[in-house]
Design a protein around this motif. Structure first.
Motif, PDB file in Angstrom:
ATOM      1  N   TYR A 125     -50.663 -56.314 106.586  1.00 13.58           N
ATOM      2  CA  TYR A 125     -50.257 -55.844 105.252  1.00 13.58           C
ATOM      3  C   TYR A 125     -50.346 -56.971 104.240  1.00 13.58           C
ATOM      4  O   TYR A 125     -50.732 -56.759 103.094  1.00 13.58           O
TER       5      TYR A 125
ATOM      6  N   LYS B 236     -48.936 -49.707  98.918  1.00 21.09           N
ATOM      7  CA  LYS B 236     -47.791 -49.769  99.822  1.00 21.09           C
ATOM      8  C   LYS B 236     -47.439 -48.378 100.340  1.00 21.09           C
ATOM      9  O   LYS B 236     -47.055 -48.218 101.490  1.00 21.09           O
TER      10      LYS B 236
ATOM     11  N   LEU C  34     -43.735 -38.677 101.010  1.00 17.99           N
ATOM     12  CA  LEU C  34     -43.648 -38.127 102.362  1.00 17.99           C
ATOM     13  C   LEU C  34     -43.472 -36.603 102.304  1.00 17.99           C
ATOM     14  O   LEU C  34     -44.119 -35.863 103.050  1.00 17.99           O
TER      15      LEU C  34
ATOM     16  N   LYS D 242     -46.581 -48.492 115.781  1.00 17.25           N
ATOM     17  CA  LYS D 242     -45.626 -47.637 116.487  1.00 17.25           C
ATOM     18  C   LYS D 242     -46.152 -47.277 117.878  1.00 17.25           C
ATOM     19  O   LYS D 242     -45.407 -47.256 118.853  1.00 17.25           O
TER      20      LYS D 242
ATOM     21  N   LEU E  94     -48.541 -56.360 112.244  1.00 19.66           N
ATOM     22  CA  LEU E  94     -48.328 -55.395 111.169  1.00 19.66           C
ATOM     23  C   LEU E  94     -48.079 -56.127 109.845  1.00 19.66           C
ATOM     24  O   LEU E  94     -48.723 -55.851 108.822  1.00 19.66           O
ATOM     25  N   VAL E  95     -47.169 -57.097 109.891  1.00 17.61           N
ATOM     26  CA  VAL E  95     -46.847 -57.867 108.683  1.00 17.61           C
ATOM     27  C   VAL E  95     -48.080 -58.637 108.201  1.00 17.61           C
ATOM     28  O   VAL E  95     -48.421 -58.622 107.025  1.00 17.61           O
TER      29      VAL E  95
ATOM     30  N   MET F 151     -49.286 -48.499 110.361  1.00 18.88           N
ATOM     31  CA  MET F 151     -47.976 -48.136 110.890  1.00 18.88           C
ATOM     32  C   MET F 151     -48.114 -47.388 112.215  1.00 18.88           C
ATOM     33  O   MET F 151     -47.377 -47.613 113.164  1.00 18.88           O
TER      34      MET F 151
ATOM     35  N   LEU G 131     -52.314 -56.788 100.812  1.00 16.63           N
ATOM     36  CA  LEU G 131     -51.560 -56.705  99.563  1.00 16.63           C
ATOM     37  C   LEU G 131     -51.496 -58.007  98.778  1.00 16.63           C
ATOM     38  O   LEU G 131     -51.466 -57.990  97.549  1.00 16.63           O
TER      39      LEU G 131
ATOM     40  N   SER H  94     -48.985 -42.351 108.389  1.00 19.26           N
ATOM     41  CA  SER H  94     -48.870 -42.103 109.827  1.00 19.26           C
ATOM     42  C   SER H  94     -48.102 -40.808 110.093  1.00 19.26           C
ATOM     43  O   SER H  94     -48.257 -40.210 111.149  1.00 19.26           O
ATOM     44  N   ALA H  95     -47.297 -40.374 109.111  1.00 18.50           N
ATOM     45  CA  ALA H  95     -46.518 -39.145 109.288  1.00 18.50           C
ATOM     46  C   ALA H  95     -47.419 -37.916 109.410  1.00 18.50           C
ATOM     47  O   ALA H  95     -47.018 -36.913 109.986  1.00 18.50           O
TER      48      ALA H  95
ATOM     49  N   SER I  23     -48.412 -46.514 103.632  1.00 21.47           N
ATOM     50  CA  SER I  23     -47.762 -46.729 104.925  1.00 21.47           C
ATOM     51  C   SER I  23     -47.127 -45.453 105.474  1.00 21.47           C
ATOM     52  O   SER I  23     -46.783 -45.408 106.648  1.00 21.47           O
ATOM     53  N   VAL I  24     -46.963 -44.417 104.649  1.00 19.53           N
ATOM     54  CA  VAL I  24     -46.370 -43.189 105.198  1.00 19.53           C
ATOM     55  C   VAL I  24     -47.435 -42.257 105.772  1.00 19.53           C
ATOM     56  O   VAL I  24     -47.112 -41.200 106.290  1.00 19.53           O
TER      57      VAL I  24
END
Lengths: 225, 224
Positions: free
Chosen positions: A200, A162, A72, A180, A196-197, A176, A204, A168-169, A165-166
Motif C-alpha cells: 500500500y 484507499k 461498502l 486475509k 500488505l503495508v 486485502m 499510495l 475484497s468484500a 481496499s474494500v
C-alpha cells in the motif's frame, strides 16, 4: 506473551508475486474508478455551475446520496442487490462502478468549489472584453478554478485509491483479499501484514508526494487575493 | 411488479435486527468520536508548537495513519497485534482502537489547520491592545478557531459513521452481517431479498448521515 516481530524472509519472497498480482489489480481498478469519477464529477460540477434545469436537481440528489453512504454498502447493493432485478455485472466492473459512483460526487464538489471561487467580476470583465462563453471558460474561469480545486482533487484521488481496499468484500482478489487469505490459510500473519503495508505504501506514497508537489507549484501559480 | 424482496423486512423481527446491527456500527463510531475529539485537539495544538522532536514523531504517526487504508489498520490491530503481543482482542475493541487512532489523526489535522488559519495580525493586535497571552487565546483565538472547527468536526462524524462499515471485515456483527444472515435464512421463500435489504441499508445510512451533513453545511455557511 511472545514478542515475535521476526520476519521470515523466505516466506516473504514466496508471497511477493501474489501481492504483485493483487497490487496490479488494485491499481488498475483504482485508476479506472478515479478516471470515471473525474468524468462524472466534471459533468456534475458544470451542470451545477451553469444551473441547467432538471439536470441540476438530478445531480444534486445523486451527490447527496453518494456522499452520505459508505462505499461498502454501495458495493453490496450493486454486487448482490442489482442482479436480483436483472442487472448482473462482474466483480471488477462492480468495483469500478462503485468507486466511480462514490468518487463522482467528491470530484464534483471539488470542481464546483473551484468554479464558485472565481468571482463573477472575472466573467463580467471577460465578456466586456468581447470574449465569448467558451473563451471565457477556457482562458479565464478554468485556470483560476483549477488552482483552487487541486488540493481537494489530490485528496480525493488518495481517498479513492484507499477506498479500493474494500473491494475484497465483493470477492475481488485485491491486496486485502490476498492478505486475509494468507493469514487464514497459513497463519503467516506477520509476513502477510508486513507485505500488505509495504505494497500500500508503494502505491499510495508516490501519489501523495506527487500531489503535494503539484499542489505547491499550482498554489504559486494561483492568483493573489 | 417483480418481487423486490422488501417483504422480508416485515417478517418477524428482521427490521429490528437490521436496526440493531446499524446501532452496533454507530456505537463504535460514537465511542471513537468521543475519544478522538479531545485527543485530536491536544495533538493538533502540540503540532503547532515548534518542538522539532515532537513534531517529527507526531508527523510520522499522522502520515502513516492517514495514508494507510482504514482496512489495513483494522487488519494490523486485529490480526497483527494479537499475534505479536499474544493478547485477545474482540473485533469491537479492535475497531474502537483503530477508529480512535484514525479519528485522532484526522481531528488533529483539522485543529492544526484551523489554528494556523488564524492570521498573524490577530495575535499582534491583541498584543498591541495589551492583552495577556491567556486573554488572547481565551477571547480572540479560541472563539475563532472553534467556529472554523465545529462544521469540520461534524463532518468527521459522518466520515466516521461511513467508515465503521468496514468492521464487517474483521467479523463484527453489524448491519451488513445481519443482512447477510437474513438473506441467507430467507433464500428459499424470497430469493430476491438481497435487493430489498441492501437498498434499505443504503437508505438507512443515508438517513443517518444526511442530517449531520446538512447541519455541518448550515453551520459552515452561517459562521463564514
Amino acid at each position: 506473551m511472545s514478542l515475535d516481530f521476526g520476519l521470515n524472509w523466505d516466506v516473504i519472497a514466496q508471497y511477493i508475486p501474489l501481492y504483485q498480482k493483487a497490487a496490479i489489480l488494485t491499481v488498475k481498478l483504482g485508476v479506472l474508478g478515479v478516471l470515471f469519477a473525474v468524468l462524472i464529477g466534471l459533468v456534475c460540477a458544470l451542470v451545477q455551475y451553469y444551473k441547467i434545469p432538471v439536470l441540476k436537481q438530478i445531480t444534486a440528489v445523486y451527490i447527496e446520496l453518494s456522499r452520505n453512504t459508505p462505499l461498502l454498502v454501495q458495493l453490496f447493493f450493486i454486487y448482490y442487490g442489482l442482479p436480483k432485478i436483472g442487472l448482473k455485472i462482474s466483480a471488477s466492473v462492480c468495483g469500478v462502478v462503485g468507486l466511480a459512483f462514490l468518487g463522482g460526487s467528491y470530484m464534483a464538489e471539488a470542481f464546483r468549489s473551484g468554479l464558485e471561487a472565481v468571482e463573477p467580476i472575472q466573467t463580467e470583465s471577460a465578456y466586456s472584453l468581447g470574449m465569448n462563453r467558451a473563451q471565457t471558460f477556457r482562458y479565464v474561469i478554468l485556470p483560476q478554478a483549477m488552482s483552487v480545486s487541486v488540493p481537494a482533487f489530490v485528496a480525493n484521488v488518495i481517498f479513492l485509491l484507499k477506498e479500493t481496499s474494500v473491494f475484497s468484500a465483493v470477492s475481488l482478489m485485491d491486496l486485502m483479499f490476498t492478505a486475509k487469505d494468507l493469514i487464514g490459510l497459513y497463519y503467516k500473519t506477520t509476513e502477510a501484514l508486513f507485505l500488505l503495508v509495504v505494497f500500500y505504501l508503494i502505491i499510495l506514497l508516490p501519489v501523495s508526494i506527487l500531489g503535494s508537489i503539484v499542489e505547491r507549484r499550482i498554489r504559486r501559480a494561483g492568483f493573489g487575493d | 411488479m417483480p418481487d423486490l424482496g422488501i417483504e422480508v423486512l416485515f417478517k418477524g423481527k428482521n427490521m429490528l435486527r437490521l436496526l440493531g446491527g446499524l446501532w452496533t456500527a454507530l456505537r463504535i463510531s460514537l465511542i471513537a468520536v468521543v475519544i478522538s475529539i479531545p485527543l485530536g485537539i491536544l495533538l493538533g495544538v502540540l503540532m503547532t508548537k515548534k518542538n522539532r522532536m515532537l513534531h517529527a514523531i507526531l508527523r510520522v504517526y499522522l502520515e502513516f495513519i492517514r495514508i494507510m487504508p482504514q482496512m489495513v489498520l483494522l487488519f494490523l490491530v486485529y490480526f497483527g497485534t494479537t499475534r505479536s503481543f499474544g493478547w485477545d482482542l474482540s473485533g469491537e475493541v479492535a475497531s474502537i482502537i483503530v477508529f480512535v487512532l484514525w479519528g485522532t489523526a484526522e481531528m488533529s489535522d483539522l485543529v492544526r489547520g484551523a489554528l494556523i488559519s488564524i492570521p498573524k495580525h490577530q495575535y499582534e493586535s491583541c498584543e498591541a491592545l495589551g492583552l495577556s497571552r491567556t486573554q488572547t487565546y481565551l477571547y480572540v483565538i479560541i472563539p475563532q478557531t472553534i467556529r472554523r472547527l465545529i462544521p469540520l468536526s461534524i463532518n468527521l462524524i459522518t466520515r466516521m459513521i461511513k467508515t465503521t462499515t468496514l468492521v464487517l471485515m474483521i467479523g463484527v456483527v453489524e448491519v451488513l452481517k445481519v443482512a447477510q444472515q437474513i438473506i441467507e435464512a430467507n433464500r428459499m421463500n424470497s430469493p430476491n431479498a438481497a435487493f430489498g435489504i441492501y437498498l434499505t441499508i443504503f437508505l438507512l445510512y443515508f438517513l443517518a448521515c444526511w442530517p449531520i451533513s446538512l447541519l455541518a453545511r448550515h453551520l459552515e455557511k452561517k459562521w463564514r
